[in-house]
Design a protein around this motif. Structure first.
Motif, mmCIF file in Angstrom:
data_model
loop_
_atom_site.group_PDB
_atom_site.id
_atom_site.type_symbol
_atom_site.label_atom_id
_atom_site.label_comp_id
_atom_site.label_asym_id
_atom_site.label_seq_id
_atom_site.Cartn_x
_atom_site.Cartn_y
_atom_site.Cartn_z
ATOM 1 N N GLY A 272 0.795 -1.223 0.000
ATOM 2 C CA GLY A 272 0.000 0.000 0.000
ATOM 3 C C GLY A 272 0.824 1.268 0.000
ATOM 4 O O GLY A 272 0.269 2.371 0.140
ATOM 5 N N MET A 273 2.137 1.176 -0.170
ATOM 6 C CA MET A 273 2.966 2.383 -0.286
ATOM 7 C C MET A 273 2.461 3.207 -1.462
ATOM 8 O O MET A 273 2.183 2.664 -2.529
ATOM 9 C CB MET A 273 4.436 1.994 -0.491
ATOM 10 C CG MET A 273 5.360 3.153 -0.786
ATOM 11 S SD MET A 273 7.108 2.668 -1.038
ATOM 12 C CE MET A 273 7.690 2.591 0.658
ATOM 13 N N SER A 274 2.334 4.505 -1.262
ATOM 14 C CA SER A 274 1.818 5.351 -2.336
ATOM 15 C C SER A 274 2.781 5.352 -3.518
ATOM 16 O O SER A 274 3.988 5.148 -3.355
ATOM 17 C CB SER A 274 1.618 6.782 -1.835
ATOM 18 O OG SER A 274 2.860 7.409 -1.587
ATOM 19 N N GLU A 275 2.237 5.593 -4.710
ATOM 20 C CA GLU A 275 3.071 5.601 -5.909
ATOM 21 C C GLU A 275 4.096 6.730 -5.850
ATOM 22 O O GLU A 275 5.232 6.579 -6.298
ATOM 23 C CB GLU A 275 2.196 5.744 -7.155
ATOM 24 C CG GLU A 275 2.945 5.603 -8.470
ATOM 25 C CD GLU A 275 3.669 4.263 -8.615
ATOM 26 O OE1 GLU A 275 4.681 4.216 -9.351
ATOM 27 O OE2 GLU A 275 3.239 3.269 -8.000
ATOM 28 N N ALA A 276 3.699 7.858 -5.257
ATOM 29 C CA ALA A 276 4.634 8.985 -5.140
ATOM 30 C C ALA A 276 5.815 8.612 -4.246
ATOM 31 O O ALA A 276 6.968 8.901 -4.571
ATOM 32 C CB ALA A 276 3.909 10.201 -4.571
ATOM 33 N N ALA A 277 5.521 7.962 -3.131
ATOM 34 C CA ALA A 277 6.596 7.558 -2.212
ATOM 35 C C ALA A 277 7.464 6.485 -2.855
ATOM 36 O O ALA A 277 8.693 6.496 -2.705
ATOM 37 C CB ALA A 277 5.997 7.035 -0.909
ATOM 38 N N ARG A 278 6.845 5.564 -3.572
ATOM 39 C CA ARG A 278 7.609 4.499 -4.236
ATOM 40 C C ARG A 278 8.615 5.103 -5.224
ATOM 41 O O ARG A 278 9.782 4.733 -5.244
ATOM 42 C CB ARG A 278 6.654 3.539 -4.939
ATOM 43 C CG ARG A 278 7.355 2.371 -5.628
ATOM 44 C CD ARG A 278 6.340 1.330 -6.111
ATOM 45 N NE ARG A 278 7.006 0.243 -6.817
ATOM 46 C CZ ARG A 278 7.179 0.187 -8.131
ATOM 47 N NH1 ARG A 278 6.714 1.169 -8.901
ATOM 48 N NH2 ARG A 278 7.807 -0.828 -8.691
ATOM 49 N N LYS A 279 8.155 6.055 -6.037
ATOM 50 C CA LYS A 279 9.044 6.698 -7.000
ATOM 51 C C LYS A 279 10.153 7.466 -6.298
ATOM 52 O O LYS A 279 11.302 7.489 -6.753
ATOM 53 C CB LYS A 279 8.242 7.629 -7.907
ATOM 54 C CG LYS A 279 7.357 6.891 -8.913
ATOM 55 C CD LYS A 279 6.584 7.869 -9.777
ATOM 56 C CE LYS A 279 5.724 7.125 -10.809
ATOM 57 N NZ LYS A 279 4.931 8.069 -11.647
ATOM 58 N N GLU A 280 9.806 8.098 -5.169
ATOM 59 C CA GLU A 280 10.803 8.871 -4.431
ATOM 60 C C GLU A 280 11.887 7.944 -3.874
ATOM 61 O O GLU A 280 13.085 8.247 -3.964
ATOM 62 C CB GLU A 280 10.126 9.630 -3.290
ATOM 63 C CG GLU A 280 11.056 10.605 -2.585
ATOM 64 C CD GLU A 280 10.332 11.472 -1.576
ATOM 65 O OE1 GLU A 280 11.011 12.247 -0.883
ATOM 66 O OE2 GLU A 280 9.092 11.364 -1.467
ATOM 67 N N TRP A 281 11.481 6.794 -3.326
ATOM 68 C CA TRP A 281 12.463 5.852 -2.779
ATOM 69 C C TRP A 281 13.326 5.257 -3.890
ATOM 70 O O TRP A 281 14.544 5.111 -3.726
ATOM 71 C CB TRP A 281 11.763 4.753 -1.991
ATOM 72 C CG TRP A 281 11.467 5.141 -0.581
ATOM 73 C CD1 TRP A 281 10.250 5.382 -0.018
ATOM 74 C CD2 TRP A 281 12.433 5.348 0.465
ATOM 75 N NE1 TRP A 281 10.384 5.738 1.304
ATOM 76 C CE2 TRP A 281 11.713 5.720 1.623
ATOM 77 C CE3 TRP A 281 13.827 5.268 0.526
ATOM 78 C CZ2 TRP A 281 12.347 5.994 2.835
ATOM 79 C CZ3 TRP A 281 14.458 5.550 1.737
ATOM 80 C CH2 TRP A 281 13.726 5.909 2.870
ATOM 81 N N ILE A 282 12.714 4.927 -4.999
ATOM 82 C CA ILE A 282 13.493 4.389 -6.128
ATOM 83 C C ILE A 282 14.534 5.412 -6.568
ATOM 84 O O ILE A 282 15.695 5.081 -6.838
ATOM 85 C CB ILE A 282 12.566 4.012 -7.310
ATOM 86 C CG1 ILE A 282 11.697 2.803 -6.928
ATOM 87 C CG2 ILE A 282 13.384 3.697 -8.562
ATOM 88 C CD1 ILE A 282 10.572 2.518 -7.905
ATOM 89 N N GLY A 283 14.132 6.683 -6.619
ATOM 90 C CA GLY A 283 15.065 7.748 -6.984
ATOM 91 C C GLY A 283 16.218 7.872 -5.999
ATOM 92 O O GLY A 283 17.371 8.084 -6.402
ATOM 93 N N ARG A 284 15.924 7.737 -4.712
ATOM 94 C CA ARG A 284 16.976 7.812 -3.698
ATOM 95 C C ARG A 284 17.989 6.680 -3.878
ATOM 96 O O ARG A 284 19.202 6.897 -3.819
ATOM 97 C CB ARG A 284 16.371 7.729 -2.300
ATOM 98 C CG ARG A 284 15.616 8.971 -1.871
ATOM 99 C CD ARG A 284 14.913 8.734 -0.558
ATOM 100 N NE ARG A 284 14.078 9.873 -0.190
ATOM 101 C CZ ARG A 284 13.131 9.831 0.743
ATOM 102 N NH1 ARG A 284 12.908 8.709 1.390
ATOM 103 N NH2 ARG A 284 12.421 10.894 1.012
ATOM 104 N N PHE A 285 17.462 5.459 -4.079
ATOM 105 C CA PHE A 285 18.368 4.311 -4.222
ATOM 106 C C PHE A 285 19.190 4.418 -5.511
ATOM 107 O O PHE A 285 20.364 4.041 -5.532
ATOM 108 C CB PHE A 285 17.571 3.003 -4.197
ATOM 109 C CG PHE A 285 17.040 2.648 -2.836
ATOM 110 C CD1 PHE A 285 17.909 2.486 -1.766
ATOM 111 C CD2 PHE A 285 15.684 2.492 -2.620
ATOM 112 C CE1 PHE A 285 17.431 2.171 -0.497
ATOM 113 C CE2 PHE A 285 15.194 2.175 -1.360
ATOM 114 C CZ PHE A 285 16.062 2.011 -0.291
#
Length: 335
Positions: A272-285
């Motif tokens: 249930g992680m939001s799509e915005a947060a998912r993209k942000e975490w992927i960007g960080r990694f």
């Protein structure tokens, strides 16, 4: 007043209106930046589905430390170690207790995929949000420092004498560790179910090996190599196709054993992680994976950079699941 009236404000009012709009726009921009900063600064909950001291634990802490050093994560980090069931207990706890948590992460790897298959777990990778594959390393076969076993040939000779009497430790049934020994046994015509394979959680395997509770162990090279350099254990072989740079340890293939296995690790987000947060975490990694700080951390641990983010990582997991089903069947570990 509607748009159709097209009333034109006198100059004093018009300039006042522009000032108000600029103020509101600036406030909105500050609020947006502030929200992003707040999301970044919130405490991150990191689930490690293993006891402290093992490969997943080391990878998780190394990764989060690098993110902090690169200022990609500025809030606090809470590590939650949940060992047992070769990752299944930690996975289950993560899914049940982090639903909708945009700052909920869990570190995992190929071992978890095989564990899900061998344990027929009801909770799978379909229940989490894949973010990034981060590292890849190879396993090593280790023996106590005073063991008479010095080569792969010695290991095979002992194994062939009496497989049931030759206790070998690893992280769990159906894992990369178990598969390595099962494939070694297969080259000698020994069924996998004849092996005396003992599962250990997290960092328990090294004390068991040093203490003589087991005659050999299979685990990640990054976990075992520092102990071998310190003289506490001896490394007999690595599971790579070719000798690794800077690591003067022969491969199993050099000994005529057609066995090559790699171990990758990655990170997933909460269900249930939001799509915005998912993209942000992927960007960080992704940013971290390109940094000199990350390269130095990997070199120190003897790991390879295996970054793969987002949908590519999701597709990779699906492919790995299919591959592992075949490998586990080949080794006689699943039907």
């Amino acid at each position: 007043m509607t748009r159709s009236t097209r009333w034109k404000a006198p100059a004093p009012f018009a300039s006042f209106g522009r000032a108000i709009r600029r103020g509101i726009g600036g406030a909105v921009l500050v609020a947006a930046v502030g929200c992003a900063g707040m999301a970044q600064a919130q405490q991150v909950t990191v689930t490690i589905p293993a006891a402290p001291g093992g490969g997943w634990d080391n990878t998780a802490r190394m990764t989060m430390q690098t993110l902090q050093k690169e200022k990609l994560v500025t809030g606090g980090i809470q590590f939650v170690n949940k060992g047992g069931g070769v990752g299944i207990i930690g996975l289950t706890d993560f899914v049940r207790n982090n639903k909708g948590n945009d700052n909920g992460l869990m570190f995992m790897g190929v071992i978890m995929l095989s564990s899900i298959l061998t344990n027929r777990s009801a909770i799978t990778m379909d229940d989490v949000a894949p973010l990034a594959r981060l590292t890849r390393e190879y396993n090593a076969v280790a023996v106590p420092a005073d063991s008479p076993i010095k080569t792969s040939a010695d290991l095979v000779a002992e194994l062939k004498k009496d497989p049931g009497a030759f206790a070998v430790g690893g992280s769990g049934v159906g894992t990369v560790d178990h598969l390595t020994m099962a494939l070694i046994a297969k080259t000698q015509g020994i069924p996998a179910n004849k092996l005396n394979f003992i599962a250990f959680s997290g960092g328990e395997i090294v004390p068991a090996l040093v203490g003589g509770k087991i005659k050999a162990a299979v685990s990640g090279l990054s976990e075992l190599y520092p102990l071998a350099k310190a003289g506490r254990i001896r490394l007999v072989a690595v599971t790579s196709d070719n000798r690794l740079p800077g690591v003067d340890i022969p491969t199993l293939k050099e000994a005529g054993l057609d066995v090559s296995v790699s171990n990758w690790r990655g990170v997933v987000g909460a269900p249930g992680m939001s799509e915005a947060a998912r993209k942000e975490w992927i960007g960080r990694f992704e940013t971290m994976a390109k940094s000199p700080e990350w390269a130095a951390a990997l070199e120190k641990q003897g790991m390879e950079n295996a970054y793969l983010g987002g949908e590519a990582f999701s597709a990779f997991i699906a492919s790995e699941n299919k591959n592992w089903q075949g490998l586990l069947k080949e080794a006689g570990l699943v039907n």
